[in-house]
Design an enzyme around this catalytic site. Structure first.
Site, PDB file in Angstrom:
ATOM      1  N   CYS A 159     -16.786  17.037  31.330  1.00 24.79           N
ATOM      2  CA  CYS A 159     -15.507  17.430  30.728  1.00 24.79           C
ATOM      3  C   CYS A 159     -14.404  16.716  31.499  1.00 24.79           C
ATOM      4  O   CYS A 159     -14.478  16.608  32.714  1.00 24.79           O
ATOM      5  CB  CYS A 159     -15.285  18.935  30.835  1.00 24.79           C
ATOM      6  SG  CYS A 159     -16.520  19.916  29.994  1.00 24.79           S
ATOM      7  N   GLU A 160     -13.372  16.256  30.785  1.00 29.51           N
ATOM      8  CA  GLU A 160     -12.247  15.628  31.473  1.00 29.51           C
ATOM      9  C   GLU A 160     -11.449  16.667  32.252  1.00 29.51           C
ATOM     10  O   GLU A 160     -10.923  16.386  33.310  1.00 29.51           O
ATOM     11  CB  GLU A 160     -11.336  14.913  30.471  1.00 29.51           C
ATOM     12  CG  GLU A 160     -11.935  13.629  29.963  1.00 29.51           C
ATOM     13  CD  GLU A 160     -11.008  12.877  29.015  1.00 29.51           C
ATOM     14  OE1 GLU A 160      -9.839  13.282  28.839  1.00 29.51           O
ATOM     15  OE2 GLU A 160     -11.473  11.871  28.459  1.00 29.51           O
TER      16      GLU A 160
END
Length: 136
Positions: free
Chosen positions: A51-52
């Protein structure tokens, strides 16, 4: 497959939303409903990679069914996580592994809002859920 009650509520509320602004507002409201994680739960072992944004996931196995808690530093992502959680709460390991995430967000009318990075992040969360479930 029948939907959990909270997932049915989510579906009903998003079906009434007209346009992205209303859906975005709803998404934020769902995110605000997430049960907060304690600082002790926001540890590296509970981080979801892929996930960013920062995302934490905690799983609990109760009577053969899975219960999850999740949080993120990103407000929109918290809303998406809340909608993912209402869809997966109380599923068996097999049902969890067979869940079609894109179909769920399409039903909610949110598939166009899922950028490739958000979509990948949600898939990373779902994969982590399945991974945690398979370890039990």
């Amino acid at each position: 497959m029948s939907l959990p009650v909270q997932a049915q509520e989510a579906l009903a509320s998003f079906e009434l939303a007209r346009g992205w602004e209303q859906r975005a507002r709803l998404l934020m409201q769902w995110g605000d409903r997430l049960e907060p994680l304690s600082e002790a739960e926001k540890v590296e072992a509970n981080r979801v990679h892929g996930c960013e944004s920062l995302v934490w996931l905690v799983a609990e196995h109760v009577d053969g069914l899975w219960q999850f808690k999740a949080s993120s530093d990103a407000r929109l992502l918290r809303g998406l996580l809340a909608l993912l959680l209402v869809r997966v709460q109380g599923l068996t390991r097999e049902a969890l592994a067979g869940l079609d995430l894109r179909e769920w967000f399409t039903q909610l009318g949110l598939e166009r809002q899922l950028s490739p990075s958000r979509s990948n992040g949600l898939h990373a969360v779902l994969l982590r859920m399945a991974e945690l479930a398979s370890n039990r």
